[in-house]
Design a protein around this motif. Structure first.
Motif, PDB file in Angstrom:
ATOM      1  N   LEU A 185     108.303  34.572  56.473  1.00 18.31           N
ATOM      2  CA  LEU A 185     107.911  33.312  56.916  1.00 18.31           C
ATOM      3  C   LEU A 185     106.615  33.202  57.689  1.00 18.31           C
ATOM      4  N   ASN A 217     103.603  33.611  55.010  1.00 20.42           N
ATOM      5  CA  ASN A 217     103.466  32.281  54.182  1.00 20.42           C
ATOM      6  C   ASN A 217     102.834  31.163  54.728  1.00 20.42           C
ATOM      7  N   ALA A 218     103.425  30.931  56.165  1.00 22.56           N
ATOM      8  CA  ALA A 218     102.636  29.872  56.941  1.00 22.56           C
ATOM      9  C   ALA A 218     101.285  30.210  57.133  1.00 22.56           C
ATOM     10  N   TYR A 273     106.136  24.756  56.212  1.00 25.49           N
ATOM     11  CA  TYR A 273     105.970  26.081  56.964  1.00 25.49           C
ATOM     12  C   TYR A 273     105.898  25.847  58.408  1.00 25.49           C
ATOM     13  N   LEU A 277     111.399  22.933  53.974  1.00 23.55           N
ATOM     14  CA  LEU A 277     111.255  23.664  53.130  1.00 23.55           C
ATOM     15  C   LEU A 277     112.732  23.551  52.300  1.00 23.55           C
TER      16      LEU A 277
END
Length: 483
Positions: free
Chosen positions: A27, A30-31, A70, A430
């Motif tokens: 996470l 990806n953020a 995100y 998400l």
């Protein structure tokens, strides 16, 4: 109209430097990836010319909408809230160090530069505020982009269907901005510490929400208001419609339009009071726009009440309402020429200055620059002058009615009427597939040393592999020169 917001820019930030996630290890990576896209898009948008910025707005909105799920997922993980039924456990390792450049605050100017200084934030909450504030400003700019063809006088005027489609699109964008700002204002109620700048304060969020509502309300009136289009047609040399029917507004709607304009004026006044009470930290240009919008809205209400009086055969009262409109705008008027030539009597210098100001505003609209920064005061002044010249000539030659004092009419103005209600903003989440995929460990590291500044175009070179610490400057990284 609407207000020409300037989008903020931000420094690089990598979530893995401050956060870790036990349940979804990928996470933070990806953020960071989606935030990097937002940063690059905002930086590119800032450096584009005005006309190119219009076409780039969709990229700005798309990148922000892709990043927000995100960001809200990490925010939910810090508060131990589930997302789509899945528990996310985010751990704060160190306080984040993020920089944003505000655009509405009267911040200190960087020495040697014309830009305001960036502010440092050390809370993920303010990252949410800046990201959503940028999205709301982008929505407002999309409304401006939809309305810009209606104000261009160098080409043929747009058709009725295209005009209605542009107004509907702009209204939707403004209502989306109002919804986002209303969410921010409600979220700011739970904060104890003072915000780092006025851009993301609760007062600013409430003010932008009221501003978006005021502008959307005026667009609802503009859909059925033919007079601004007629005035624009008169200045457009490419207009082939030299024979057109006189503008007509059903009498039953004139009072409705006046009350809608008064509601818009109330929203603008509320926004101005909120910003003025923020300790003088808001931009003077933004405060001036809010005051101009309040004046323009009240002047429009006076014009519709004048049209209602003229339809009822009360030409003298109609002229008095127009004079009240000039008074609301703060435009000084002298006695109108009895010849019906239009405009106020005055020297050639004042007339030349007025014509020069009008041509400059038309050029701004054509180039897509900061047109409408006066909240359409100039446009409303043109409409009032057109009607005043026409009705004064009629009253002097046909009706000969007395013109009552404007003070008595202003005391009889009706109350405002709302037309829109704010829909609650729902933070994007998400989906289950994306959450499931992030349960896997990250496939690469989240390097926080490559993008130190939001003003740099190039990536800072990392330490060469095998280099002794502190000697990376001795290694050649570019194309070698052979002697």
């Amino acid at each position: 109209m609407p207000y020409p917001f300037v989008l903020p820019t931000t420094s690089a930030f990598f979530f893995s430097s401050s956060f870790s996630c036990e349940t979804h290890p990928s996470l933070p990576l990806n953020a960071s990836t989606h935030r990097g896209v937002v940063r690059d898009t905002l930086k590119k948008h800032k450096r584009l010319p005005p006309l190119s910025q219009v076409s780039n707005l969709s990229s700005v909105v798309s990148s922000l909408n892709s990043y927000l799920p995100y960001l809200f997922a990490i925010d939910a993980g810090l508060s131990h809230r589930a997302v789509q039924g899945e528990e996310i456990n985010v751990i704060l390792k160190t306080a984040p160090a993020i920089e944003w450049r505000p655009t509405l605050s009267e911040s200190a100017v960087v020495p040697g530069k014309r830009e305001t200084a960036r502010v440092k934030i050390q809370s993920l909450e303010y990252e949410v505020f800046f990201a959503l504030s940028a999205l709301a400003s982008a929505c407002t700019l999309q409304a401006r982009a939809a309305l810009q063809p209606l104000y261009v006088t160098s080409t043929a005027p747009v058709g009725t269907q295209q005009r209605q489609a542009a107004l509907a699109s702009a209204s939707k964008s403004l209502l989306d901005a109002a919804s986002i700002c209303d969410y921010l204002a409600a979220r700011a109620e739970g904060l104890v510490a003072a915000p780092p700048c006025a851009d993301i304060s609760q007062a600013a969020a409430r003010a932008q929400c009221s501003l978006a509502l005021a502008e959307a309300t005026l667009l609802a009136v503009l859909k059925d208001d033919p007079y601004p289009a007629v005035v624009a047609q008169d200045r457009n040399r490419n207009d082939t419609e030299w024979m057109y029917k006189a503008p007509e507004i059903p009498k039953v709607r004139t009072h409705l339009f006046a009350r809608l304009c008064l509601a818009a004026a109330d929203h603008a006044a509320q926004a101005h009071s909120l910003c003025a009470g923020a300790g003088g930290r808001m931009s003077h240009g933004f405060l001036r726009y809010l005051e101009d919008l309040r004046r323009t809205s009240r002047a429009k209400a006076c014009r519709f009440l004048a049209i209602d009086a003229e339809m009822g055969g009360q030409t003298g009262t109609a002229i008095a309402w127009l004079q009240a409109g000039f008074l609301e705008l703060g435009v000084e008027r002298k006695d109108v020429k009895k010849s019906g030539g239009g405009g106020s009597g005055g020297g050639g210098l004042s007339k030349f200055k007025k014509e020069w100001t009008e041509r400059r505003e038309d050029r701004k609209a054509e180039k897509g620059a900061d047109w409408g920064a006066d909240a359409s005061k100039l446009e409303e002044t043109r409409v009032l002058e057109m009607l005043e010249a026409k009705w004064t000539k009629q009253n002097d030659t046909i009706f000969t009615q007395a013109i009552p004092p404007t003070g008595q009419l202003l005391a009889q103005m009706p109350s405002g009427r709302e037309i829109y209600s704010i829909k609650p903003f729902r933070p994007p989440l998400l989906d289950g597939a994306a959450l499931e995929a992030m349960r896997a460990p990250p496939d690469r590291s989240d390097d926080a040393g490559n993008y130190p500044s939001s003003d740099e175009d190039t990536i800072v070179d990392a330490v060469p592999v095998g280099a002794f610490p502190g000697t990376q400057a001795d290694y050649r990284t570019g194309t070698p020169n052979y002697y």
